[in-house]
Design an enzyme around this catalytic site. Structure first.
Site, mmCIF file in Angstrom:
data_model
loop_
_atom_site.group_PDB
_atom_site.id
_atom_site.type_symbol
_atom_site.label_atom_id
_atom_site.label_comp_id
_atom_site.label_asym_id
_atom_site.label_seq_id
_atom_site.Cartn_x
_atom_site.Cartn_y
_atom_site.Cartn_z
ATOM 1 N N ILE A 168 -0.883 -1.948 7.753
ATOM 2 C CA ILE A 168 -1.804 -1.763 8.766
ATOM 3 C C ILE A 168 -3.129 -1.497 8.183
ATOM 4 O O ILE A 168 -3.365 -0.137 7.546
ATOM 5 C CB ILE A 168 -1.547 -0.436 9.755
ATOM 6 C CG1 ILE A 168 0.002 -0.594 10.370
ATOM 7 C CG2 ILE A 168 -2.738 -0.559 10.875
ATOM 8 C CD1 ILE A 168 0.046 0.577 11.169
ATOM 9 N N ASP A 169 -4.063 -2.490 7.967
ATOM 10 C CA ASP A 169 -5.276 -2.371 7.388
ATOM 11 C C ASP A 169 -6.139 -2.035 8.585
ATOM 12 O O ASP A 169 -6.205 -2.652 9.732
ATOM 13 C CB ASP A 169 -5.932 -3.712 6.815
ATOM 14 C CG ASP A 169 -7.021 -3.288 6.220
ATOM 15 O OD1 ASP A 169 -7.168 -2.314 5.275
ATOM 16 O OD2 ASP A 169 -8.125 -4.082 6.289
ATOM 17 N N ASP A 193 -5.945 -4.547 0.601
ATOM 18 C CA ASP A 193 -6.869 -4.638 1.676
ATOM 19 C C ASP A 193 -7.496 -5.988 1.628
ATOM 20 O O ASP A 193 -7.900 -6.382 2.721
ATOM 21 C CB ASP A 193 -8.016 -3.584 1.532
ATOM 22 C CG ASP A 193 -7.532 -2.131 1.719
ATOM 23 O OD1 ASP A 193 -8.154 -1.294 0.855
ATOM 24 O OD2 ASP A 193 -6.782 -2.005 2.776
ATOM 25 N N GLU A 221 0.827 -1.295 0.176
ATOM 26 C CA GLU A 221 -0.040 -0.029 0.068
ATOM 27 C C GLU A 221 0.751 1.423 0.014
ATOM 28 O O GLU A 221 0.786 2.285 -0.816
ATOM 29 C CB GLU A 221 -0.967 0.001 1.320
ATOM 30 C CG GLU A 221 -1.757 1.374 1.204
ATOM 31 C CD GLU A 221 -2.657 1.404 2.361
ATOM 32 O OE1 GLU A 221 -2.818 0.508 3.258
ATOM 33 O OE2 GLU A 221 -3.581 2.239 2.479
ATOM 34 N N THR A 240 -6.040 1.574 9.296
ATOM 35 C CA THR A 240 -4.974 2.692 9.944
ATOM 36 C C THR A 240 -5.767 3.673 10.694
ATOM 37 O O THR A 240 -5.178 4.169 11.667
ATOM 38 C CB THR A 240 -4.464 3.372 8.795
ATOM 39 O OG1 THR A 240 -3.613 2.433 8.200
ATOM 40 C CG2 THR A 240 -3.597 4.496 9.006
ATOM 41 N N ASP A 253 -0.752 -4.974 3.042
ATOM 42 C CA ASP A 253 -1.231 -3.926 3.717
ATOM 43 C C ASP A 253 -0.534 -3.974 5.235
ATOM 44 O O ASP A 253 -0.755 -4.698 6.038
ATOM 45 C CB ASP A 253 -2.601 -3.967 3.782
ATOM 46 C CG ASP A 253 -3.211 -2.545 4.218
ATOM 47 O OD1 ASP A 253 -4.399 -2.303 4.028
ATOM 48 O OD2 ASP A 253 -2.376 -1.833 4.784
HETATM 49 C C1 LIP Z 1 -9.139 0.752 4.818
HETATM 50 C C2 LIP Z 1 -9.946 -0.369 4.450
HETATM 51 C C3 LIP Z 1 -11.422 0.171 4.736
HETATM 52 C C4 LIP Z 1 -11.853 1.301 4.179
HETATM 53 C C5 LIP Z 1 -10.840 2.365 4.458
HETATM 54 C C6 LIP Z 1 -9.380 2.030 4.244
HETATM 55 P P1 LIP Z 1 -6.420 1.094 5.215
HETATM 56 O O1 LIP Z 1 -7.725 0.467 4.435
HETATM 57 O O2 LIP Z 1 -9.721 -1.373 5.343
HETATM 58 O O3 LIP Z 1 -12.310 -1.150 4.531
HETATM 59 O O4 LIP Z 1 -13.302 1.456 4.235
HETATM 60 O O5 LIP Z 1 -11.377 3.397 3.589
HETATM 61 O O6 LIP Z 1 -9.484 1.951 2.872
HETATM 62 O O7 LIP Z 1 -6.409 2.463 4.668
HETATM 63 O O8 LIP Z 1 -6.811 1.087 6.865
HETATM 64 O O9 LIP Z 1 -5.297 0.240 4.846
#
Ligand code: LIP
Length: 273
Positions: free
Chosen positions: A92-93, A219, A70, A95, A90
């Site tokens: 940290i998914d 993601d 990412e 974030t 990713d």
């Molecule tokens: C997030 C996604 C989430 C989405 C957020 C963001 P990140 O990924 O996991 O589903 O709604 O907008 O994209 O940015 O935390 O890696």
């Protein structure tokens, strides 16, 4: 070329644990936050440091492999997925959850070979939950086998979705319209703030479907195979075959629940990965 998927999985779990320890350590201290596509699209130094650590560790062991991360893409690297073994990361998914000290954030490491996802690791470091799956070998959380729910009717389903981090008015209003339609047709919606956590909930039978437009390949790559190996289905929100680069995802305990959702939502356009 033969691939030892169990060796890849063992390495990915070890790397995810090291990365998760970096996330957990930073979770309890003040974070330096910057924004990307909108004021709600956040990234921290920890995201960037964790991704560098993951790629460095995997590249050392598998020097011929490729990487899609990412934060590397955010810094300008092309999102290029070829037949070469490609790790899709990713760091940290969730974030925003990490920034707001909400424990539902995770390290995601998926592996594609010949452009097919063959394994996925999703590690929640704060709650110490390690979700894993290898193609054809089942899905697990902390070594406990996972299975999706037996819900087959949308009116008996809990559906995960997200508002996402776009603040374009038309995008937000269409997503809210879609949420309204899902609420009227189901037991309700839930939003964990992380695509991968939402998908792992579906995989373990805690809820029955997840739909979102606006996500990226990093993601969903790792969590997608965890849902499939737990007996769930993955598709495009329009009801067509899943396209990991399309910026949309729909997964569910059954095709009937997924198809029912695809019929009551409107598409939201995002630039492909
Ligand atoms: C997030 C996604 C989430 C989405 C957020 C963001 P990140 O990924 O996991 O589903 O709604 O907008 O994209 O940015 O935390 O890696």
């Amino acid at each position: 070329m033969d691939h030892d998927l169990q060796d890849y999985l063992k390495t990915a779990v070890e790397v995810a644990r090291v990365a998760g320890n970096m996330v957990k350590k930073a979770y309890y201290v003040d974070k330096s936050v910057v924004t990307k596509e909108s004021f709600a699209d956040l990234v921290t130094e920890t995201d960037q440091a964790v991704e560098r650590k993951i790629i460095e560790s995997l590249e050392k062991k598998y020097p011929t492999h490729k990487f899609i991360g990412e934060e590397s893409v955010a810094e300008g690297k092309k999102c290029e997925w070829t037949d070469t073994p490609t790790w899709i990361i990713d760091p940290i998914d969730g974030t925003s959850n990490f920034v707001h000290s909400i424990p539902y954030n995770c390290v995601c490491i998926g592996l594609g070979i010949n452009r097919k996802i063959v394994l996925g690791v999703v590690f929640l470091p704060v709650t110490d939950q390690m979700y894993t799956a290898v193609k054809g070998q089942g899905a697990f959380c902390n070594d406990k086998r996972l299975s999706v729910s037996n819900t087959s009717d949308l009116k008996n389903a809990v559906v995960y979705t997200e508002a996402g981090n776009s603040r374009q008015p038309d995008t937000v209003l269409t997503k809210i319209e879609n949420m309204k339609n899902i609420v009227f047709a189901s037991h309700g919606i839930r939003c964990f703030g992380s695509a991968a956590v939402n998908m792992c909930m579906v995989a373990q039978g805690s809820g029955d479907a997840y739909i979102e437009y606006g996500i990226h390949v990093w993601d969903i790559a790792a969590a997608g195979i965890i849902v499939e190996e737990a007996g769930g289905v993955l598709m495009d929100p329009t009801g067509s075959e899943v396209d990991y680069l399309s910026r949309g995802i729909l997964c569910a305990s059954s095709a009937s629940v997924a198809t029912s959702i695809s019929k009551i939502i409107k598409p939201v356009e995002f630039e492909r990965d």
